[in-house]
Design a protein around this motif. Structure first.
Motif, PDB file in Angstrom:
ATOM      1  N   LYS A  58      44.047  50.903  55.066  1.00  0.00           N
ATOM      2  CA  LYS A  58      45.144  51.876  55.057  1.00  0.00           C
ATOM      3  C   LYS A  58      46.438  51.301  55.641  1.00  0.00           C
ATOM      4  N   TRP A  59      46.507  49.990  55.740  1.00  0.00           N
ATOM      5  CA  TRP A  59      47.713  49.325  56.240  1.00  0.00           C
ATOM      6  C   TRP A  59      48.948  49.891  55.529  1.00  0.00           C
ATOM      7  N   GLU A  60      49.891  50.379  56.286  1.00  0.00           N
ATOM      8  CA  GLU A  60      51.025  51.110  55.716  1.00  0.00           C
ATOM      9  C   GLU A  60      51.873  50.259  54.785  1.00  0.00           C
ATOM     10  N   ASP A  61      51.986  48.963  55.067  1.00  0.00           N
ATOM     11  CA  ASP A  61      52.872  48.108  54.280  1.00  0.00           C
ATOM     12  C   ASP A  61      52.150  47.320  53.190  1.00  0.00           C
ATOM     13  N   ARG A  62      50.943  47.748  52.850  1.00  0.00           N
ATOM     14  CA  ARG A  62      50.199  47.065  51.793  1.00  0.00           C
ATOM     15  C   ARG A  62      50.805  47.374  50.423  1.00  0.00           C
ATOM     16  N   ASP A  63      50.492  46.535  49.450  1.00  0.00           N
ATOM     17  CA  ASP A  63      50.753  46.885  48.056  1.00  0.00           C
ATOM     18  C   ASP A  63      49.730  47.935  47.637  1.00  0.00           C
ATOM     19  N   ARG A  64      50.085  48.727  46.627  1.00  0.00           N
ATOM     20  CA  ARG A  64      49.189  49.770  46.146  1.00  0.00           C
ATOM     21  C   ARG A  64      48.706  49.465  44.732  1.00  0.00           C
ATOM     22  N   PHE A  65      47.462  49.867  44.459  1.00  0.00           N
ATOM     23  CA  PHE A  65      46.920  49.742  43.115  1.00  0.00           C
ATOM     24  C   PHE A  65      46.317  51.076  42.697  1.00  0.00           C
ATOM     25  N   VAL A  66      46.647  51.513  41.488  1.00  0.00           N
ATOM     26  CA  VAL A  66      46.093  52.754  40.944  1.00  0.00           C
ATOM     27  C   VAL A  66      45.361  52.429  39.648  1.00  0.00           C
ATOM     28  N   LEU A  67      44.070  52.724  39.629  1.00  0.00           N
ATOM     29  CA  LEU A  67      43.277  52.525  38.416  1.00  0.00           C
ATOM     30  C   LEU A  67      43.421  53.782  37.575  1.00  0.00           C
ATOM     31  N   SER A  68      44.436  53.800  36.721  1.00  0.00           N
ATOM     32  CA  SER A  68      44.686  55.003  35.928  1.00  0.00           C
ATOM     33  C   SER A  68      43.528  55.265  34.968  1.00  0.00           C
ATOM     34  N   LYS A  69      42.954  54.205  34.401  1.00  0.00           N
ATOM     35  CA  LYS A  69      41.745  54.388  33.585  1.00  0.00           C
ATOM     36  C   LYS A  69      40.540  54.386  34.533  1.00  0.00           C
ATOM     37  N   GLY A  70      40.401  55.521  35.241  1.00  0.00           N
ATOM     38  CA  GLY A  70      39.476  55.604  36.356  1.00  0.00           C
ATOM     39  C   GLY A  70      38.015  55.433  36.016  1.00  0.00           C
ATOM     40  N   HIS A  71      37.646  55.598  34.744  1.00  0.00           N
ATOM     41  CA  HIS A  71      36.241  55.441  34.377  1.00  0.00           C
ATOM     42  C   HIS A  71      35.769  54.000  34.497  1.00  0.00           C
ATOM     43  N   THR A  72      36.704  53.040  34.581  1.00  0.00           N
ATOM     44  CA  THR A  72      36.300  51.645  34.772  1.00  0.00           C
ATOM     45  C   THR A  72      36.187  51.308  36.257  1.00  0.00           C
ATOM     46  N   ALA A  73      35.810  52.297  37.038  1.00  0.00           N
ATOM     47  CA  ALA A  73      35.585  52.104  38.475  1.00  0.00           C
ATOM     48  C   ALA A  73      34.610  50.966  38.790  1.00  0.00           C
ATOM     49  N   PRO A  74      33.565  50.705  37.971  1.00  0.00           N
ATOM     50  CA  PRO A  74      32.682  49.588  38.312  1.00  0.00           C
ATOM     51  C   PRO A  74      33.415  48.258  38.481  1.00  0.00           C
ATOM     52  N   GLY A  75      34.453  48.029  37.673  1.00  0.00           N
ATOM     53  CA  GLY A  75      35.221  46.803  37.811  1.00  0.00           C
ATOM     54  C   GLY A  75      36.026  46.770  39.091  1.00  0.00           C
ATOM     55  N   LEU A  76      36.661  47.885  39.424  1.00  0.00           N
ATOM     56  CA  LEU A  76      37.432  47.969  40.665  1.00  0.00           C
ATOM     57  C   LEU A  76      36.524  47.842  41.872  1.00  0.00           C
ATOM     58  N   TYR A  77      35.410  48.569  41.880  1.00  0.00           N
ATOM     59  CA  TYR A  77      34.492  48.500  43.013  1.00  0.00           C
ATOM     60  C   TYR A  77      33.993  47.068  43.236  1.00  0.00           C
ATOM     61  N   SER A  78      33.677  46.391  42.150  1.00  0.00           N
ATOM     62  CA  SER A  78      33.168  45.029  42.274  1.00  0.00           C
ATOM     63  C   SER A  78      34.228  44.105  42.877  1.00  0.00           C
ATOM     64  N   ALA A  79      35.466  44.240  42.404  1.00  0.00           N
ATOM     65  CA  ALA A  79      36.553  43.413  42.943  1.00  0.00           C
ATOM     66  C   ALA A  79      36.771  43.708  44.423  1.00  0.00           C
ATOM     67  N   LEU A  80      36.739  44.985  44.795  1.00  0.00           N
ATOM     68  CA  LEU A  80      36.928  45.362  46.200  1.00  0.00           C
ATOM     69  C   LEU A  80      35.789  44.829  47.066  1.00  0.00           C
TER      70      LEU A  80
END
Length: 283
Positions: A58-80
């Motif tokens: 939650k670092w305030e000055d971080r860059d933000r990423f929004v997965l608008s195609k949210g159904h591809t959460a498996p890819g985001l979760y894996s990267a995280l």
């Protein structure tokens, strides 16, 4: 980009793809096709492009990423997970009733998720709002990235968000569109054609660049282009292969939202392990 940097990213992307297969197999549900097509982009964003801190999500000055195609959460979760936001061992708990890794990203439960998404078309609106807020707060070094699907851009709200981004000259916003050519009902060209996407984005006030979404040098060039733009948002249009990295999933619309069974899981992991061995032999 040096050969060593490219190999490091390719190895990281292969791990992300393994995570997609592990999680969807564990869930017996999910969306592997679009997760795999965007795996290289997820990898580059979280390993090189974005300013983030896994120890302080939650670092305030971080860059933000929004997965608008949210159904591809498996890819985001894996990267995280592979970036260190949470344990890789938790990936197979995807969609389990007691898991924090649900079928769509939840910013309240998943470390590193900046916006809850799932209803297509809405995520990019939130991203535009984040970019506008950063401008308002004079946080000029905070960048916002949003990833959309080519089926998703059939939604009208997407284009309203694009108009908003152009009006307010959100040059800290980078919209990435995954052009894999397939959505749940078939080829995008047949369901609801959106071409020429590049010309439309330019008409809506974006600076645009088109790349091979599986080529890390081109991904790097696209973001370097984004960094030099002022007075307008940037759109990165990436041509990809749905299901990239798993032979029987590639360019197959049926793998938009279906999990591999035990036999299919073994085939996919054998292929990915072979790819990993080949890459590691080059190090």
């Amino acid at each position: 980009m040096t050969k060593e940097e490219r190999l490091k990213l390719q190895i990281a992307a292969c791990k992300v793809r393994m995570g997609v297969i592990e999680s969807t197999h564990g869930a017996k549900a999910g969306h592997p096709g679009g997760s795999l097509s965007a795996a290289d982009m997820f990898t580059y964003l979280y390993n090189k492009e974005m300013r983030v801190d896994p120890t302080n999500p939650k670092w305030e000055d971080r860059d933000r990423f929004v997965l608008s195609k949210g159904h591809t959460a498996p890819g985001l979760y894996s990267a995280l997970a592979y970036r260190g936001f949470f344990p890789v061992a938790d990936l197979p708990t995807l969609r389990h009733i007691d898991s924090y890794l649900q079928g769509h990203p939840n910013m309240n439960t998943v470390p590193g998720v900046d916006m809850s998404t799932g209803s297509l078309g809405q995520g990019v609106s939130a991203a535009a709002g984040m970019a506008k807020a950063a401008k308002y707060l004079h946080k000029d070094d905070v960048r916002v990235y949003a990833l959309l699907g080519d089926g998703e851009i059939e939604e009208g709200e997407v284009w309203e968000a694009f108009l908003f981004a152009a009006k307010y000259k959100l040059d800290n916003l980078c919209v990435i569109i995954d052009l894999n050519g397939l959505q749940i009902d078939g080829p995008t060209s047949e369901v609801m054609p959106t071409d020429p996407v590049g010309a439309k984005m330019r008409d809506f006030g974006f600076r645009t660049v088109t790349i091979d979404g599986h080529n890390f040098a081109q991904i790097e060039d696209a973001f370097q282009y984004f960094h030099t733009q002022t007075g307008a948002p940037t759109a990165v249009l990436m041509n990809t292969t749905k299901g990239k990295g798993v032979s029987y999933m590639e360019n197959q619309v049926g793998w938009h939202g279906k999990a591999p069974n035990d036999e299919e899981y073994k085939i996919a992991m054998d292929e990915l392990n072979a790819q990993m061995a080949e890459l590691e032999a080059q190090v």
